[in-house]
Design a protein around this motif. Structure first.
Motif, short mmCIF file in Angstrom:
data_model
loop_
_atom_site.label_atom_id
_atom_site.label_comp_id
_atom_site.label_asym_id
_atom_site.label_seq_id
_atom_site.Cartn_x
_atom_site.Cartn_y
_atom_site.Cartn_z
N UNK A 95 0.89 -1.32 0.03
CA UNK A 95 0.02 0.11 0.05
C UNK A 95 0.84 1.29 0.10
N UNK A 96 1.84 0.99 0.66
CA UNK A 96 2.90 2.60 0.81
C UNK A 96 3.96 2.48 -0.21
N UNK A 97 4.14 1.50 -1.17
CA UNK A 97 4.87 1.69 -2.42
C UNK A 97 6.45 1.16 -1.66
N UNK A 139 14.63 2.42 -2.44
CA UNK A 139 13.27 3.23 -1.91
C UNK A 139 13.56 4.34 -1.24
N UNK A 140 15.06 4.49 -0.77
CA UNK A 140 15.39 5.45 0.24
C UNK A 140 14.87 5.42 1.69
N UNK A 141 14.09 4.34 1.83
CA UNK A 141 13.79 3.90 2.99
C UNK A 141 12.48 4.61 3.76
N UNK A 142 12.27 5.90 3.38
CA UNK A 142 10.97 6.48 3.74
C UNK A 142 9.82 5.95 3.55
N UNK A 143 9.40 5.20 2.43
CA UNK A 143 8.34 4.45 2.29
C UNK A 143 8.36 3.10 3.13
N UNK A 144 9.34 2.54 3.46
CA UNK A 144 9.38 1.39 4.19
C UNK A 144 9.08 1.92 5.86
N UNK A 145 9.63 3.00 6.15
CA UNK A 145 9.27 3.33 7.63
C UNK A 145 7.89 3.73 7.53
N UNK A 146 7.14 4.38 6.49
CA UNK A 146 5.86 4.63 6.57
C UNK A 146 4.97 3.59 6.64
N UNK A 147 5.39 2.57 5.99
CA UNK A 147 4.68 1.40 5.87
C UNK A 147 4.62 0.72 7.20
#
Length: 159
Positions: A95-97, A139-147
């Protein structure tokens, strides 16, 4: 080389095997059991792509001997989904890419799952610390953290 007995439960399924003493958990999973979700990125425990849960704790399967897991429960990314449904963490990554090339994804998922098993509401700094040992070049980690944060926060209520 002499093979030694190994009793292990992987994704809820018990196995009685014999393995060489120098066989890694990653080799056992990928080569012997065809569970290819954990990836060998660096072979040195640095990138995190091979992370699985050993009795609920994230470990680098490329550095863990299979015999070290004797009598233990191992969960791989293949074991996260159940009853035809993705784990909420897997769904949140979608969902968060947070999934791009996918090479690091299983390790990120397993480390995040391990964190959430230990602490249901970790703060952002704890999520960052848990994932700090993983390498992702897409991803630059941002989307992973958001997920991960989205799973911690739970579903949003409509206004």
């Amino acid at each position: 080389m002499n093979r030694l007995p190994l009793e292990i439960t992987i994704n809820g399924e018990p196995y009685s095997l014999t393995v060489e003493p120098n066989r890694t958990l990653l080799e056992l999973l990928r080569d012997d059991l065809d569970l290819t979700g954990a990836k060998e990125g660096c072979g040195e425990g640095v990138c995190g792509s091979c992370t699985v849960l050993l009795d609920g704790n994230p470990v680098r399967s490329c550095l863990t001997l299979a015999l070290e897991a004797n009598g233990s429960h191992v969960t791989t990314v293949e074991g996260l989904a159940g009853d035809g449904e993705l784990d909420p963490l897997q769904q949140s990554f979608i969902d968060h890419g947070a999934v791009q090339c996918g090479f690091c994804t299983s390790g990120m998922l397993m480390t995040s799952k391990g964190l959430l098993l230990r602490k249901t509401h970790p703060e952002k700094k704890e999520i960052l610390a848990a994932l700090s040992g993983h390498t992702c070049r897409c991803t630059g980690y941002t989307k992973i953290i958001e997920a991960v944060e989205a799973v911690v926060d739970g579903p949003k209520k409509e206004r």
